[in-house]
Design an enzyme around this catalytic site. Structure first.
Site, PDB file in Angstrom:
ATOM      1  CE  LYS A   1      -3.773   2.168   2.523  1.00 18.55           C
ATOM      2  NZ  LYS A   1      -4.845   2.146   3.680  1.00 18.55           N
TER       3      LYS A   1
ATOM      4  CB  SER B   1      -7.765   4.326   2.466  1.00 21.89           C
ATOM      5  OG  SER B   1      -6.996   3.720   3.757  1.00 21.89           O
TER       6      SER B   1
ATOM      7  CB  SER C   1      -8.266   1.653   5.669  1.00 14.05           C
ATOM      8  OG  SER C   1      -8.824   2.862   5.554  1.00 14.05           O
TER       9      SER C   1
END
Length: 487
Positions: A89, A164, A188
């Protein structure tokens, strides 16, 4: 797989799990170079329509793969993830690979050191093939930013991935990589995993140290794996876990051998015998899509069939999203108040600015009072978990929706048309620090994934993994292998 054109299942690694690939590398059935080439080929095929990656490190990954291949052929003992390609990520720093945090301001940022989770995965032999898409600084419930088009859900590219960690969810779901990292301070990991139909676990708070330290209060942020199977998540989480004295929140515990523990579990037809499970379709507070409520009840029934003692009951807690938002907006305002960060406000989307406007600034007294409410919230949940080992809830309150068009009504009830409306339940596990995993349990009537959360008491990450694995082995799982192969 619906919505994905050109996907092929004949590439090495596309339909394989991390654990299977580890064994294939160990026995020389496949080389690290083949695995990385297959991953990069898959990214080239699919990512132009999905935007799962903000950066693809093709050259660096292939160099690392060639080194790993030479070690593989030498007969030396191999580390546990030797040659396995992973996505990282883009909120996690990567040495020598661009890390943007989803921000135009950091578009050319190349860190000189890895974040601790990445450092540990690389030390275990993993190869970073790229940085997965995220909203700027993780401040959205959808994966969009000013750097590229929105990240698209592979089941229907017209719909959101959630956020996210949306890029990681898409990369794993489509076989671009067999596993990826996610971070989570409000859901997330769980929400993108739910919307994209993969497994993701937010561990107990502090299980994976957070270094470098984030610029917030450190109350809620955790790092965890996103994979297609539970054993993969157990392997990756175990390798990322373990105390580091530089993180004051880190648990005083060493690395965890979760995969070994899973394999040493009960192999009878009732592996969850004696497990006390509660389930709730709405946590006592929220409007939830009926299909998700039904999926939660059905998952509880499957746990009962595996031997668990199941009861429908919700903990007596205040509305978690109302408690959470005071902390969240205070952290965001604190970030934007720093002179070095003030320019970042131009990158925030209107919905984030509206959230800030909707919640007044807290005085010191108000913030202290909110902390007292947090301790009361945690105490109420602690009491609940003296009677139960596991709580099953919907992960989200809706299935994936069209980009930038969150539902304003769910099951006939008005909800906030922003992330607090579709992902309020997951904030519970950040408030309490409990481990919580999204389990992909099926498809909606519209062909979109349905996700259910299994939450355990703080520290019992293994219990969550065991229950997840029991469901997976029972067939109560969304099968990505068949979906990929059919594409």
């Amino acid at each position: 797989m619906p919505g994905v054109d050109g996907a092929r299942a004949d590439q090495p690694g596309v339909t394989s799990t991390v654990v299977e690939l580890v064994e294939a590398v160990r026995t020389r059935e496949v080389s690290p170079v083949e695995l990385v080439q297959a991953s990069l080929s898959r990214i080239r095929e699919l990512d132009p329509g999905l935007n799962a990656f903000l950066e693809v490190a093709s050259d660096a990954a292939l160099v690392s793969a060639k080194v790993a291949e030479a070690t593989q052929m030498s007969g030396e003992d191999l580390p546990p993830l030797h040659g396995i390609p992973l996505g990282i990520k883009d909120l996690h720093e990567t040495q020598g690979i661009r890390t943007t945090y989803g921000s135009v301001h950091f578009a050319d940022n190349v860190p000189d050191a890895d974040s601790l989770p990445v450092q540990r995965l690389r030390a275990a032999g993993a190869i970073v093939v790229g940085k997965t898409n995220t909203p700027a600084f993780g401040l959205l419930g959808e994966t969009k930013n000013r750097l590229c088009p929105p990240c698209c859900n592979p089941w229907n590219p017209e719909t959101t991935t959630g956020g996210s960690s949306g890029g990681s969810a898409v990369a794993v779901a489509t076989g671009m990589v067999p596993g990826a990292t996610g971070s989570d301070s409000a859901g997330s990991i769980g929400v993108p995993a739910s919307y994209c139909g993969v497994y993701g676990i937010k561990p107990t708070h502090g299980r994976v140290p957070t270094l470098p330290a984030p610029r917030d209060s450190l109350l809620f942020l955790d790092t965890g794996p996103m994979t297609r199977g539970v054993e993969d998540a157990a392997l990756l989480l175990g390798l990322m876990s373990g105390h580091d004295a530089r993180d004051p929140i880190a648990l005083r515990a060493g690395p965890q051998a979760y995969l070994d523990d899973l394999r040493g579990g009960d192999l009878t037809d009732t592996p969850l015998k004696g497990l006390r499970v509660a389930y709730t379709g709405d946590l006592g507070h929220f409007a939830v899509d009926p299909e998700l409520r039904d999926a939660t009840r059905e998952t509880a029934g499957r746990l009962a069939a595996l031997g668990a003692e199941v009861a429908e009951e919700a903990p007596r807690i205040e509305n978690p999203i109302e408690l959470y938002m005071g902390f969240y907006v205070t952290d965001v305002r604190s970030l934007l108040a720093r002179p070095a960060d003030a320019d970042h406000i131009v990158e925030l989307f209107p919905e984030t600015l509206a959230e800030l406007a909707a919640y007044p600034e807290l005085s010191a007294e108000d913030y202290a009072g909110r902390l007292q409410r947090l301790w009361g919230f945690r105490a109420a949940m602690e009491e609940f978990f003296t009677r139960f080992d596991l709580l099953v809830t919907p992960t989200t309150t809706s299935t994936a929706f069209p980009h930038s068009d969150p539902p304003a009504q769910i099951d006939g009830r008005p909800v906030a048309a922003n992330w607090t409306g579709f992902m309020p339940i997951t904030t519970t596990w950040n408030l309490t620090g409990q481990p919580a995993a999204n389990v992909p349990v099926g498809l909606s009537s519209q062909g979109l994934p349905l996700g259910v959360t299994l939450a355990g008491r703080p520290g019992d990450d293994l219990g969550v993994l065991r229950a997840s694995r029991a469901l997976e082995l029972s067939g109560s799982w969304l099968s990505w292998r068949s979906s990929v192969a059919a594409a």
